[in-house]
Scaffold this motif. Structure first.
Motif, PDB file in Angstrom:
ATOM      1  N   ARG A 258       0.970  -1.256  -0.130  1.00 44.17           N
ATOM      2  CA  ARG A 258       0.078  -0.010   0.106  1.00 44.17           C
ATOM      3  C   ARG A 258       0.873   1.121  -0.038  1.00 44.17           C
ATOM      4  O   ARG A 258       0.566   2.127  -0.548  1.00 44.17           O
ATOM      5  CB  ARG A 258      -0.948  -0.035   1.113  1.00 44.17           C
ATOM      6  CG  ARG A 258      -1.915  -1.149   1.285  1.00 44.17           C
ATOM      7  CD  ARG A 258      -2.915  -1.070   2.267  1.00 44.17           C
ATOM      8  NE  ARG A 258      -2.539  -0.910   3.826  1.00 44.17           N
ATOM      9  CZ  ARG A 258      -2.464  -2.129   4.373  1.00 44.17           C
ATOM     10  NH1 ARG A 258      -2.816  -3.215   3.759  1.00 44.17           N
ATOM     11  NH2 ARG A 258      -2.189  -1.958   5.482  1.00 44.17           N
ATOM     12  N   ARG A 259       1.869   1.133   0.639  1.00 41.96           N
ATOM     13  CA  ARG A 259       2.984   2.164   0.586  1.00 41.96           C
ATOM     14  C   ARG A 259       3.604   2.518  -0.578  1.00 41.96           C
ATOM     15  O   ARG A 259       3.633   3.632  -0.958  1.00 41.96           O
ATOM     16  CB  ARG A 259       4.044   2.017   1.906  1.00 41.96           C
ATOM     17  CG  ARG A 259       4.689   3.367   1.931  1.00 41.96           C
ATOM     18  CD  ARG A 259       5.657   3.002   3.373  1.00 41.96           C
ATOM     19  NE  ARG A 259       6.338   1.935   3.390  1.00 41.96           N
ATOM     20  CZ  ARG A 259       6.031   0.780   4.394  1.00 41.96           C
ATOM     21  NH1 ARG A 259       4.964   1.192   5.077  1.00 41.96           N
ATOM     22  NH2 ARG A 259       6.858  -0.119   4.334  1.00 41.96           N
TER      23      ARG A 259
ATOM     24  N   PHE B  35       2.276   1.439  -3.715  1.00 39.47           N
ATOM     25  CA  PHE B  35       1.432   2.041  -4.500  1.00 39.47           C
ATOM     26  C   PHE B  35       0.652   3.270  -4.244  1.00 39.47           C
ATOM     27  O   PHE B  35      -0.251   3.979  -5.101  1.00 39.47           O
ATOM     28  CB  PHE B  35       0.096   0.928  -4.551  1.00 39.47           C
ATOM     29  CG  PHE B  35       0.638  -0.310  -5.340  1.00 39.47           C
ATOM     30  CD1 PHE B  35       1.892  -0.444  -5.917  1.00 39.47           C
ATOM     31  CD2 PHE B  35      -0.256  -1.524  -5.364  1.00 39.47           C
ATOM     32  CE1 PHE B  35       2.504  -1.677  -6.378  1.00 39.47           C
ATOM     33  CE2 PHE B  35       0.097  -2.477  -5.851  1.00 39.47           C
ATOM     34  CZ  PHE B  35       1.402  -2.647  -6.342  1.00 39.47           C
ATOM     35  N   GLY B  36       0.874   3.905  -3.076  1.00 37.65           N
ATOM     36  CA  GLY B  36       0.469   5.269  -2.589  1.00 37.65           C
ATOM     37  C   GLY B  36      -0.862   5.372  -2.398  1.00 37.65           C
ATOM     38  O   GLY B  36      -1.731   6.307  -2.765  1.00 37.65           O
ATOM     39  N   ALA B  37      -1.395   4.378  -1.870  1.00 39.50           N
ATOM     40  CA  ALA B  37      -3.152   4.384  -1.572  1.00 39.50           C
ATOM     41  C   ALA B  37      -3.494   3.258  -0.771  1.00 39.50           C
ATOM     42  O   ALA B  37      -2.780   2.362  -0.474  1.00 39.50           O
ATOM     43  CB  ALA B  37      -4.045   4.109  -2.803  1.00 39.50           C
ATOM     44  N   GLU B  38      -4.836   3.305  -0.158  1.00 38.01           N
ATOM     45  CA  GLU B  38      -5.029   2.325   0.680  1.00 38.01           C
ATOM     46  C   GLU B  38      -5.844   1.138  -0.010  1.00 38.01           C
ATOM     47  O   GLU B  38      -6.084   1.137  -1.334  1.00 38.01           O
ATOM     48  CB  GLU B  38      -6.352   2.681   1.637  1.00 38.01           C
ATOM     49  CG  GLU B  38      -5.734   3.907   2.670  1.00 38.01           C
ATOM     50  CD  GLU B  38      -4.790   3.146   3.501  1.00 38.01           C
ATOM     51  OE1 GLU B  38      -4.735   1.989   3.923  1.00 38.01           O
ATOM     52  OE2 GLU B  38      -3.855   4.047   3.939  1.00 38.01           O
ATOM     53  N   LEU B  39      -5.970  -0.036   0.697  1.00 31.01           N
ATOM     54  CA  LEU B  39      -6.533  -1.253   0.091  1.00 31.01           C
ATOM     55  C   LEU B  39      -7.688  -1.120  -0.626  1.00 31.01           C
ATOM     56  O   LEU B  39      -8.170  -1.421  -1.757  1.00 31.01           O
ATOM     57  CB  LEU B  39      -6.551  -2.240   0.928  1.00 31.01           C
ATOM     58  CG  LEU B  39      -7.070  -3.688   0.561  1.00 31.01           C
ATOM     59  CD1 LEU B  39      -6.340  -4.156  -0.536  1.00 31.01           C
ATOM     60  CD2 LEU B  39      -7.294  -4.760   1.592  1.00 31.01           C
ATOM     61  N   ARG B  40      -8.745  -0.306   0.070  1.00 34.91           N
ATOM     62  CA  ARG B  40      -9.883  -0.104  -0.419  1.00 34.91           C
ATOM     63  C   ARG B  40     -10.010   0.501  -1.882  1.00 34.91           C
ATOM     64  O   ARG B  40     -11.009   0.310  -2.655  1.00 34.91           O
ATOM     65  CB  ARG B  40     -10.886   0.684   0.472  1.00 34.91           C
ATOM     66  CG  ARG B  40     -10.281   2.086   0.696  1.00 34.91           C
ATOM     67  CD  ARG B  40     -11.255   2.863   1.589  1.00 34.91           C
ATOM     68  NE  ARG B  40     -10.675   4.092   2.032  1.00 34.91           N
ATOM     69  CZ  ARG B  40      -9.967   4.458   2.969  1.00 34.91           C
ATOM     70  NH1 ARG B  40      -9.678   3.508   3.923  1.00 34.91           N
ATOM     71  NH2 ARG B  40      -9.514   5.590   3.280  1.00 34.91           N
TER      72      ARG B  40
END
Length: 660
Positions: A226-227, A229-234
């Motif tokens: 997530r870090r 890819f720069g976003a959260e799992l949702r």
């Protein structure tokens, strides 16, 4: 015999219809008959008569045999079944089979008549669930579900329970309950779920980005991914992994063939660029592994790592693992992890288990009461509950004897919460054996005390010698200057009284025994003036009273002054023919009294209260005598003057109550 008395004679017999003459056994035709013969009175000519009735009961007999066979089959099914079966009526077990007894670790006799609630670990919660079960039985005639039963040894087992009414709609007639042991499956499912949770927790803590992709897109990614890819799992759920791929047409994230063609268990390694949601573009090295799941089919797992940080991450992980392994192997720590609700052991290391005389596997799931004796278990449970209530690190020290050796353990209780600010769900206990450290500290303390006592004795000895030297110098001055000999003699007596106190302190530590101080001062005055002083101690507690160090010198100077006055004012002179002075020490439970008696007479109108504090005589006595715990009295008794000094606590202490 029965007919002779007019009775009835009955019997049953079988008849077989024989087959062909060559048949070795009777044919299939089989009949049963019932013969009943009733006797009657004598008839004409003196002959007796009887009435015989022959009835064909074949059908009834066949039905009876069928019922017996059905009963036998039912009994065999009930007793030989591997499923635990019980007939329950009025909430009690009326009958149970061997399989249920074996499942619960007891005998069939133990189960017969037992309340059904006794099979469950919590009868109150069972009662609430059983009420819902009764509603289902009343409405549908049956119920099934999973529950926990408690064996006779206290162990809990999961079972698949099914109940069915004996008579539909009639709950009072009872029901049949069957129990299938599913404990292994239940524990396996729980172990798999726990292992999955631990695996995800581990994966969340590593520096490698982990992404799982299914037919519908991204299903899960860890914190590092997530870090990256720069976003959260949702933001990524259900999307293809190519959403973070750069524009290259042959980008590994665009290779959908991995999901269909990649051999299961085989890793495909690649290097590529990743375009994060925050606009960052960076190179990663990774691999893809295919797995097959029964529920949802094929799944790809991607492991990604920044190439620039790869060596640092590998070195950090290796160093962390090596450090953790060294700590586990070398640290003398007993580590136990408890469940916060039940205080049962969840995890325990080898050292902690060895201190309890068991293996880690044998201690898992046990409560403090199952690991310790009653007093120790109550103490440990109280400390655990106190630590959970405070949610802070708490320290406790335990002393016990194991294998004949006294041990001291320092234990730390640390509550653990699943999320910050939440209630603790686990309790970590870390214990350290500090027996040797405590022994070393005690030995060091004992050595320091012994050294201090030796130094104090040496100081007291030197003070005594110096005071005796001062007294000798004063006596020399008195010899050279007779005009001040009287004053110097008084000072010499006081110095020698102080020297006597320090002399007594050389041989012992702590408070001085009162009888020794009085006797030493009396002997010193006797040597100074050459006048006999008879000392006597009376009372059963004469040797139990002692003077504290702060009170010993004032009391010694007081006695020296009073004895000197008694010698000076005695009217019958000195020498061998002179009347001896008496000094007695009387003691009781409340304190002690020193009485000095000398021949003489007090002046007319003598008033002790008129003497104020001074540097000699009664003025010095009044100045030195402790007022809160001492009294002074001078009185005339015939031809004698009696001086009485009363001493009481806190100016006196009992030797048995003094801590040195």
């Amino acid at each position: 015999a029965a007919l002779a008395h007019g009775g009835i004679f009955e019997l049953e017999f079988e008849r077989f219809d024989a087959g062909p003459a060559s048949a070795a056994v009777p044919s299939a035709s089989r009949h049963w008959y019932a013969l009943s013969v009733r006797g009657s009175g004598p008839a004409e000519g003196g002959q007796r008569e009887a009435i015989a009735v022959l009835s064909d009961v074949t059908r009834l007999k066949m039905q009876q045999i069928e019922l017996e066979l059905l009963l036998r089959d039912r009994e065999l099914m009930f007793s030989l079944s591997e499923v635990g079966i019980a007939y329950v009526r009025e909430d009690r077990i009326q009958r149970a089979n061997d399989a249920l007894a074996h499942l619960l670790g007891c005998t069939v006799d133990d189960l017969n008549g037992l309340e059904l609630a006794a099979l469950y670990p919590d009868p109150r919660s069972f009662q609430r669930a059983f009420e819902r079960e009764q509603v289902a039985l009343q409405m549908h005639g049956r119920w099934s579900g999973e529950r926990q039963l408690q064996r006779s040894d206290g162990r809990l087992v999961w079972v698949q329970a099914s109940t069915r009414l004996v008579v539909d709609g009639d709950l009072a007639s009872g029901f049949i309950a069957s129990y299938v042991n599913v404990d292994a499956r239940h524990r396996a499912e729980r172990s798999v779920a726990l292992q999955a949770e631990r695996t995800r927790a581990i994966l969340d803590s590593v520096l490698v980005g982990i992404v799982t992709v299914g037919p519908q897109g991204i299903e899960w990614m860890n914190r590092s991914a997530r870090r990256m890819f720069g976003a959260e799992l949702r933001d990524f759920l259900g999307q293809p992994i190519s959403t973070v791929a750069t524009a290259e047409p042959d980008h590994p994230f665009r290779r959908t063939r991995y999901l269909e063609d990649l051999v299961e268990g085989r890793a495909e390694t690649f290097e590529c660029r990743v375009l994060a949601r925050d606009g960052r573009e960076f190179w990663v090295v990774g691999n893809a592994v295919a797995t097959t799941r029964e529920a949802s089919g094929r799944q790809l797992t991607y492991a990604l790592l920044d190439i620039e940080r790869r060596r640092q991450a590998e070195a950090g992980i290796a160093q962390a693992q090596a450090s953790l392994q060294r700590v586990i192997e070398a640290a003398p720590l007993a580590i136990t992890l408890h469940d916060a609700a039940t205080l049962k052991v969840l995890q325990i290391n080898e050292l902690a288990a060895r201190t309890l005389g068991a293996t880690p596997q044998a201690l898992i799931g046990r409560t403090p009461e199952e690991m310790f004796g009653a007093p120790t278990a109550a103490e440990r449970r109280a400390h655990m509950e106190q630590a959970l209530a405070s949610s802070q690190l708490m320290l406790h020290e335990y002393r016990f004897t194991r294998e004949g050796r006294a041990q001291v353990w320092d234990s730390r209780y640390l509550p653990l919460a699943s999320h910050p600010g939440g209630a603790p769900d686990q309790l970590l206990v870390v214990a350290t054996d500090v027996t040797e450290q405590r022994a070393a500290a005690q030995a060091q303390l004992d050595a320091a005390i012994a050294q201090r006592e030796m130094l104090v004795k040496e100081v007291h000895h030197r003070i005594k010698n110096n005071l005796q030297g001062v007294a000798g110098l004063l006596q020399q001055i008195a010899q050279r200057k007779p005009e001040v000999a009287g004053v110097i003699a008084e000072v010499v007596g006081q110095v020698q009284a102080i020297a006597q106190v320090y002399g007594l302190q050389v041989g012992m530590s702590g408070p001085l025994r009162l009888s020794s101080v009085v006797e030493a001062i009396a002997a010193s005055v006797q040597r100074t003036f050459g006048r006999t002083i008879v000392f006597e101690a009376s009372g059963g507690e004469a040797n139990e009273w002692a003077l504290p160090e702060a009170e010993s010198i004032p009391v010694a100077l007081t006695l020296n002054e009073l004895l000197t006055n008694a010698v000076k004012h005695a009217r019958d002179g000195v020498g061998e023919g002179a009347t001896a002075l008496r000094c007695t020490l009387e003691s009781n439970a409340a304190g002690a009294r020193i009485c000095i008696v000398n021949p003489g007479r007090l002046p007319e109108g003598f008033d002790l209260a008129a003497y104020r504090g001074g540097v000699s005589g009664l003025g010095l006595v009044r100045a030195l005598l402790p007022r809160r715990s001492a009294t002074l009295d001078l009185s005339q008794h015939g031809a004698e003057v009696r001086t009485t000094v009363g001493l009481a606590p806190p100016g006196l202490v009992r030797l048995g109550s003094v801590t040195v």
